[in-house]
Write a protein that holds these residues in place. Structure first.
Motif, PDB file in Angstrom:
ATOM      1  N   LEU A 255       0.733  -1.369  -0.142  1.00  0.00           N
ATOM      2  CA  LEU A 255      -0.183  -0.070  -0.055  1.00  0.00           C
ATOM      3  C   LEU A 255       0.789   1.099   0.030  1.00  0.00           C
ATOM      4  CD1 LEU A 255      -2.887   1.398   0.234  1.00  0.00           C
ATOM      5  CD2 LEU A 255      -2.685   1.092   2.794  1.00  0.00           C
ATOM      6  N   TYR A 256       1.932   1.113   0.669  1.00  0.00           N
ATOM      7  CA  TYR A 256       2.925   2.296   0.779  1.00  0.00           C
ATOM      8  C   TYR A 256       3.361   2.682  -0.464  1.00  0.00           C
ATOM      9  CZ  TYR A 256       6.951   5.049   2.223  1.00  0.00           C
ATOM     10  OH  TYR A 256       8.059   6.087   2.067  1.00  0.00           O
ATOM     11  N   VAL A 257       4.064   1.671  -1.090  1.00  0.00           N
ATOM     12  CA  VAL A 257       4.486   1.898  -2.500  1.00  0.00           C
ATOM     13  C   VAL A 257       3.451   2.411  -3.507  1.00  0.00           C
ATOM     14  CG1 VAL A 257       5.700   0.717  -4.580  1.00  0.00           C
ATOM     15  CG2 VAL A 257       6.500   0.244  -1.959  1.00  0.00           C
ATOM     16  N   SER A 258       2.288   1.814  -3.450  1.00  0.00           N
ATOM     17  CA  SER A 258       1.149   2.228  -4.075  1.00  0.00           C
ATOM     18  C   SER A 258       0.814   3.713  -4.266  1.00  0.00           C
ATOM     19  CB  SER A 258      -0.005   1.307  -4.304  1.00  0.00           C
ATOM     20  OG  SER A 258       0.172   0.197  -4.452  1.00  0.00           O
ATOM     21  N   ALA A 259       0.933   4.149  -2.733  1.00  0.00           N
ATOM     22  CA  ALA A 259       0.645   5.556  -2.653  1.00  0.00           C
ATOM     23  C   ALA A 259       1.728   6.213  -3.098  1.00  0.00           C
ATOM     24  CB  ALA A 259       0.324   5.555  -0.918  1.00  0.00           C
ATOM     25  N   VAL A 260       3.095   6.440  -2.384  1.00  0.00           N
ATOM     26  CA  VAL A 260       3.985   7.240  -2.617  1.00  0.00           C
ATOM     27  C   VAL A 260       5.028   6.895  -3.808  1.00  0.00           C
ATOM     28  CG1 VAL A 260       3.932   7.565  -0.143  1.00  0.00           C
ATOM     29  CG2 VAL A 260       5.642   6.164  -1.084  1.00  0.00           C
ATOM     30  N   GLY A 261       4.856   5.656  -4.286  1.00  0.00           N
ATOM     31  CA  GLY A 261       5.658   5.336  -5.607  1.00  0.00           C
ATOM     32  C   GLY A 261       6.815   4.712  -4.974  1.00  0.00           C
ATOM     33  N   THR A 262       7.642   4.140  -6.232  1.00  0.00           N
ATOM     34  CA  THR A 262       8.622   3.192  -5.740  1.00  0.00           C
ATOM     35  C   THR A 262       9.894   4.141  -5.537  1.00  0.00           C
ATOM     36  OG1 THR A 262       9.457   3.259  -8.123  1.00  0.00           O
ATOM     37  CG2 THR A 262       7.896   1.458  -7.140  1.00  0.00           C
ATOM     38  N   THR A 263      10.982   3.641  -4.913  1.00  0.00           N
ATOM     39  CA  THR A 263      12.058   4.421  -4.747  1.00  0.00           C
ATOM     40  C   THR A 263      13.241   3.751  -5.507  1.00  0.00           C
ATOM     41  OG1 THR A 263      12.611   2.777  -2.761  1.00  0.00           O
ATOM     42  CG2 THR A 263      11.580   4.980  -2.255  1.00  0.00           C
ATOM     43  N   SER A 264      13.051   3.483  -6.669  1.00  0.00           N
ATOM     44  CA  SER A 264      14.299   2.829  -7.462  1.00  0.00           C
ATOM     45  C   SER A 264      14.959   4.078  -7.874  1.00  0.00           C
ATOM     46  CB  SER A 264      13.387   2.494  -8.600  1.00  0.00           C
ATOM     47  OG  SER A 264      14.255   1.793  -9.746  1.00  0.00           O
ATOM     48  N   ASP A 265      15.965   3.789  -8.204  1.00  0.00           N
ATOM     49  CA  ASP A 265      17.394   4.736  -8.836  1.00  0.00           C
ATOM     50  C   ASP A 265      17.281   4.745 -10.314  1.00  0.00           C
ATOM     51  OD1 ASP A 265      18.130   5.354  -6.337  1.00  0.00           O
ATOM     52  OD2 ASP A 265      19.651   3.805  -6.192  1.00  0.00           O
ATOM     53  N   ASP A 266      16.085   4.048 -11.061  1.00  0.00           N
ATOM     54  CA  ASP A 266      15.959   3.960 -12.444  1.00  0.00           C
ATOM     55  C   ASP A 266      15.511   5.440 -12.812  1.00  0.00           C
ATOM     56  OD1 ASP A 266      16.641   1.508 -12.253  1.00  0.00           O
ATOM     57  OD2 ASP A 266      14.825   0.781 -12.601  1.00  0.00           O
ATOM     58  N   GLU A 267      15.786   5.521 -14.214  1.00  0.00           N
ATOM     59  CA  GLU A 267      15.361   6.974 -14.668  1.00  0.00           C
ATOM     60  C   GLU A 267      13.985   7.229 -14.764  1.00  0.00           C
ATOM     61  OE1 GLU A 267      16.064   9.617 -18.663  1.00  0.00           O
ATOM     62  OE2 GLU A 267      16.911   8.014 -18.438  1.00  0.00           O
ATOM     63  N   TYR A 268      13.129   6.247 -14.954  1.00  0.00           N
ATOM     64  CA  TYR A 268      11.686   6.081 -14.896  1.00  0.00           C
ATOM     65  C   TYR A 268      11.058   5.235 -13.972  1.00  0.00           C
ATOM     66  CZ  TYR A 268      12.557   8.112 -19.434  1.00  0.00           C
ATOM     67  OH  TYR A 268      13.053   8.819 -20.566  1.00  0.00           O
ATOM     68  N   ARG A 269      11.073   5.769 -12.553  1.00  0.00           N
ATOM     69  CA  ARG A 269      10.525   4.947 -11.546  1.00  0.00           C
ATOM     70  C   ARG A 269       8.882   5.219 -11.498  1.00  0.00           C
ATOM     71  NH1 ARG A 269       8.356   7.323  -6.948  1.00  0.00           N
ATOM     72  NH2 ARG A 269       8.672   9.841  -6.921  1.00  0.00           N
ATOM     73  N   GLN A 270       8.233   4.213 -10.844  1.00  0.00           N
ATOM     74  CA  GLN A 270       6.882   4.011 -10.861  1.00  0.00           C
ATOM     75  C   GLN A 270       6.238   5.285  -9.728  1.00  0.00           C
ATOM     76  OE1 GLN A 270       5.068   0.423 -10.344  1.00  0.00           O
ATOM     77  NE2 GLN A 270       3.064   1.053 -10.163  1.00  0.00           N
ATOM     78  N   ALA A 271       5.295   6.163 -10.107  1.00  0.00           N
ATOM     79  CA  ALA A 271       4.899   6.999  -9.171  1.00  0.00           C
ATOM     80  C   ALA A 271       3.444   6.333  -8.504  1.00  0.00           C
ATOM     81  CB  ALA A 271       4.352   8.365 -10.036  1.00  0.00           C
ATOM     82  N   GLY A 272       3.369   7.147  -7.361  1.00  0.00           N
ATOM     83  CA  GLY A 272       2.349   6.611  -6.546  1.00  0.00           C
ATOM     84  C   GLY A 272       0.847   7.556  -6.740  1.00  0.00           C
ATOM     85  N   PHE A 273      -0.255   7.006  -6.220  1.00  0.00           N
ATOM     86  CA  PHE A 273      -1.277   7.792  -6.644  1.00  0.00           C
ATOM     87  C   PHE A 273      -1.420   9.053  -5.734  1.00  0.00           C
ATOM     88  CE2 PHE A 273      -2.677   4.545  -3.304  1.00  0.00           C
ATOM     89  CZ  PHE A 273      -3.354   5.530  -2.190  1.00  0.00           C
ATOM     90  N   LEU A 274      -0.607   9.153  -4.826  1.00  0.00           N
ATOM     91  CA  LEU A 274      -0.701  10.639  -3.923  1.00  0.00           C
ATOM     92  C   LEU A 274       0.149  11.464  -4.642  1.00  0.00           C
ATOM     93  CD1 LEU A 274      -0.273   9.256  -0.143  1.00  0.00           C
ATOM     94  CD2 LEU A 274      -2.421   9.908  -1.387  1.00  0.00           C
ATOM     95  N   GLU A 275       1.174  11.105  -5.496  1.00  0.00           N
ATOM     96  CA  GLU A 275       1.836  12.218  -6.137  1.00  0.00           C
ATOM     97  C   GLU A 275       1.006  12.963  -7.333  1.00  0.00           C
ATOM     98  OE1 GLU A 275       6.303  11.086  -7.072  1.00  0.00           O
ATOM     99  OE2 GLU A 275       5.217   9.112  -6.884  1.00  0.00           O
TER     100      GLU A 275
END
Length: 287
Positions: A255-275
């Motif tokens: 749920l946390y990752v879905s909300a705030v997004g991933t913390t990957s160092d890749d150029e295109y990381r997955q955003a969360g719905f809170l963003e």
């Protein structure tokens, strides 16, 4: 006719040469205008073969040059650089990047520098600060929201266990039951990467990244609980504790990752719905 033709050819060649020379000169001036301070210092150092005394790589305020050793062309070039710098300062003031009230201050004074977190981003898009993981308690301090959610998930595990045993709600008793698991998790798991950026780099990696901290901190929690209670808990309780704590922690972190997004160092990381709300808020500030 031949003489006229030759003259026209000579004139055409001269015009062509002049056009190439003028284009090269204009291009050189444009390149000088687009150079930053570091590039300018390199040009002066290696092109003019003079000694520079700089406090840092990008500081030209303490540049010391013996002007008497420079040619007329080199002096003119330095004057153009100074003129370009002055024009850039004027444009920066007009754009609001430089406070006119403090225009005479030393902007290279590091004591006036502010970190990203201390900067007031009101009226403009915000900046995201990436903090490296250290696999220590510092990671918990840097990710308080994740630590709070983990603690709440483990407290929920204790509440469900008490409810299944038919016990009445007792806040003190609930906290006493959850305390060994929460304390063990916050003390032990950070050293095993549970609060690192890699721990929440993607939804797919959550189950694997959770295992090291969970596999060590839960047994420690059971030992703490046994020392407090004065007896070793039965095997079914141990098994249920392992499974339940893993499930609640994994569910919360998903749920946390879905909300705030991933913390990957890749150029295109997955955003969360809170963003999405954060982006709208930044746009409203800019308006």
């Amino acid at each position: 006719k031949i003489d006229i033709t030759m003259k026209l050819v000579i004139i055409a060649l001269f015009l062509q040469f002049f056009s190439i020379y003028y284009s090269f000169k204009v291009d050189s001036i444009n390149r000088i205008q687009n150079l930053n301070k570091i590039q300018l210092s390199s040009i002066i150092k290696y092109k003019f073969n003079v000694k520079l005394q700089l406090k840092s790589n990008d500081d030209l305020d303490d540049l010391k040059i013996d002007i008497s050793k420079l040619s007329v062309e080199e002096r003119e070039r330095l004057e153009r650089i100074a003129k370009i710098t002055a024009e850039a300062d004027i444009l920066a003031k007009e754009a609001g990047f430089i406070d006119e009230n403090s225009a005479d201050e030393d902007y290279n004074d590091s004591s006036n520098d502010k970190s990203i977190r201390e900067t007031n981003w009101s009226g403009q898009s915000s900046a995201e600060e990436t903090i490296s993981s250290t696999n220590s308690w510092q990671d918990v301090l840097n990710r308080k929201d994740l630590a709070f959610g983990d603690s709440a998930a483990l407290t929920l595990f204790a509440a469900i266990g008490k409810t299944n045993h038919g016990e009445d709600f007792d806040l003190i008793g609930l906290l006493e039951t959850a305390a060994p698991f929460v304390i063990s998790w916050l003390v032990v798991s950070p050293f095993l990467g549970s609060f690192s950026r890699a721990a929440t780099a993607s939804k797919a990696s959550l189950p694997v990244m959770l295992i090291p901290g969970w596999a060590v901190s839960i047994p420690v929690a059971l030992v703490i609980r046994a020392s407090i209670k004065g007896y070793v808990p039965p095997v079914p309780f141990i098994i249920v504790s392992f499974i339940s704590t893993y499930v609640v922690l994994l569910a919360w972190r998903f749920l946390y990752v879905s909300a705030v997004g991933t913390t990957s160092d890749d150029e295109y990381r997955q955003a969360g719905f809170l963003e999405v709300f954060k982006m709208v808020g930044n746009l409203l500030k800019r308006w």
